[in-house]
Design a protein around this motif. Sequence first.
Motif, PDB file in Angstrom:
ATOM      1  N   GLU A  43       1.466  20.159  -8.618  1.00 52.01           N
ATOM      2  CA  GLU A  43       0.301  20.999  -8.874  1.00 52.01           C
ATOM      3  C   GLU A  43      -0.990  20.378  -8.368  1.00 52.01           C
ATOM      4  OE1 GLU A  43       2.907  20.917 -10.839  1.00 52.01           O
ATOM      5  OE2 GLU A  43       3.339  23.055 -10.688  1.00 52.01           O
ATOM      6  N   TYR A 220       4.422  27.144  -7.648  1.00 51.02           N
ATOM      7  CA  TYR A 220       4.085  26.091  -8.604  1.00 51.02           C
ATOM      8  C   TYR A 220       3.203  26.672  -9.707  1.00 51.02           C
ATOM      9  CZ  TYR A 220       5.961  22.698  -5.288  1.00 51.02           C
ATOM     10  OH  TYR A 220       6.804  21.989  -4.467  1.00 51.02           O
ATOM     11  N   THR A 222       0.217  25.921 -11.069  1.00 50.15           N
ATOM     12  CA  THR A 222      -1.184  26.212 -10.795  1.00 50.15           C
ATOM     13  C   THR A 222      -1.320  27.343  -9.778  1.00 50.15           C
ATOM     14  OG1 THR A 222      -1.156  24.389  -9.195  1.00 50.15           O
ATOM     15  CG2 THR A 222      -2.070  23.932 -11.367  1.00 50.15           C
ATOM     16  N   LYS A 269      -0.311  25.664 -19.234  1.00 53.29           N
ATOM     17  CA  LYS A 269      -0.662  26.763 -18.335  1.00 53.29           C
ATOM     18  C   LYS A 269      -1.196  27.965 -19.103  1.00 53.29           C
ATOM     19  CE  LYS A 269       2.398  29.706 -16.777  1.00 53.29           C
ATOM     20  NZ  LYS A 269       3.588  30.244 -16.067  1.00 53.29           N
ATOM     21  N   ILE A 384      -4.736  21.572 -15.174  1.00 53.86           N
ATOM     22  CA  ILE A 384      -4.179  22.813 -14.616  1.00 53.86           C
ATOM     23  C   ILE A 384      -5.283  23.832 -14.397  1.00 53.86           C
ATOM     24  CG2 ILE A 384      -2.725  24.802 -15.183  1.00 53.86           C
ATOM     25  CD1 ILE A 384      -0.760  22.807 -16.467  1.00 53.86           C
ATOM     26  N   GLU A 387      -7.256  22.995 -11.170  1.00 52.58           N
ATOM     27  CA  GLU A 387      -6.558  23.305  -9.920  1.00 52.58           C
ATOM     28  C   GLU A 387      -6.405  24.813  -9.721  1.00 52.58           C
ATOM     29  OE1 GLU A 387      -5.826  21.089  -7.569  1.00 52.58           O
ATOM     30  OE2 GLU A 387      -6.814  19.641  -8.897  1.00 52.58           O
TER      31      GLU A 387
END
Length: 611
Positions: A43, A220, A222, A269, A384, A387
Amino acid sequence: MAEKREKLFDQFPPVTKEEWMAKVEADLKGADFQKKLVWRTNEGFNVQPMYMLDDIKDLKTTDSLPGEYPYVRGTRDNNEWAVAQNVEAKDAAKANEVALDILNKGVTALTFIIDDENINIETLLAGVDLSKVKVNLKLCPSKAVAVAKKLVDYIVSKGAQNTFCGTIDFDPYRKALKHGSAYPGSIKDLAVELLKVVTPVKCLKVFAVDSYLLNNAGAYITQELGYALAWGAEWMTLLTDAGVDASEAAKRIAFNMGVSSNYFMEIAKFRAARMLWAQIAKQYGATDDACKMFVHAITTEFNQTIYDAYVNLLRSQTEAMSAAIAGVNVITVTPFDKPYKTPDDFSERLARNQQLLLKEESHLDKVLDPAGGSYYVETLTVSIANEAWKLFVEVEDNGGFQKMLETGKVQEAVNASAEKRHSDVARRKEILLGSNQYPNFNEFALDKIQTKECCCSCSAEKTGVALNTKRAASDFENLRLDTERSGKRPKVFMLTIGNLAMRLARAQFSANFFGCAGYEIIDNNGFATVAEGVKAAMDKAADVIVLCSSDDEYAQYAPEAKAEIADRALFVVAGAPACMEELQTKGITEFIHVRSNVLDTLKAFNAKLLK
């Protein structure tokens, strides 16, 4: 009790991060801390081996409570998520029968998959308590308005317009993701018309952000989040530009997100998603209440496998647990047999019960944001978010989500990530138990496959850049299925000799290596001489003989074995000894070791052995 606890902890002096680091560095005995213990994620950020209070003391994400803006800790004052199950609705009466049955077995949210816009909604929902059961309709976007009218009329006729909660999966962007072509028609006009239709039902969400499609394609974490936020912002822009109130627009959006097996990062997330979405919606002018993100989490298909399919239960259990702890609104657990057949009553029952275990046995629905305050999870949440936000800004700078879809940029980026992940699976950098590591040597799967996958998960022709939704294990599965189809199962003989510890370790490694292609593995306790081992291999009619010993002994044993075997079988050395170049000059060319590309190596063996 509090006094006792205080006295107990008084016996232990506080330990600073510097003291911990000094201890770690001493234990490493000169090894590089960054290389040994710091994990560089896919990430785009580093994860430390330990976190302490100092790591989160400046984070603003720890200031709010559950139910408070920006909702990093949740959007409500409880963690009672809805248990969802998909129901095929080709026949309204039959679908209703299934729905009523599973509602008595723990399901609290129904996802009807509808093909016909003329479906009888009254028959479909007969006996369903609209004030308690979440109803989700998944259908072609061109049919959304017609079906929505029927649904709204039915809800109003039952007087449930103020208590009903559900979604219509209106997703005109799915076509670009799955087929590479733009939706034929005005998305804005259709969206505005749909919104007018559903206005009487306040809690009916109709604008879907189906980022689970990206997750299933190997995106992924992110990446999925960044594109999901841009997707949601696309809806907000489209609707507010059409004159829709920002709060009304935000309340009508539902995020259908995937969940991978990256346990802690998935928890983070969803926490990051709520926080970022609240801030995005706020910038459009939505009220705090309208900034609450509605999330339907769906366990991923990307890591599901055909071989050792019951391991899929372990994967999806971890995924569902991540989503539950993260405080999502609805969870669908993908049945374990989805990769090779239409899920049956047994697999759907297990999928339901996986969530019921989390509720009734683990009581995860009784605790709000249990990850809150965790040094690790709080740090992951911010990392997270950072990004994903970079990706969101990049999409906005390039004209928004729809434009990047139509130019294929989103699909290309996700496909590149998937290609990297397939490469990692081929090299065992990403492990799929039962497929590229620790396979069940004696399992056969050819006869159980009832459905055939294609690279885009659909039969429609691709006209542009589309997502490649090939599962992570599919290359290994095709390799092993080729072995089954050939009617010949090559025999791999472990010629174990010399150093006991090394020969056992390398025999196990080699068995797992060749087992991934479905070969028959013949292991041994060890031989006194190379000649004895080769004779035993020939007696077993071995197709491949793998020499398993120590690096120091290979200089002697490998040439002996090569000469003894001659051309009667393929000869392989397990390891990458210092004498490899010298052995190669003597005609020994096959070596397997931890740096091998397992997939490519086995493909080469299949080409030689399955002629």
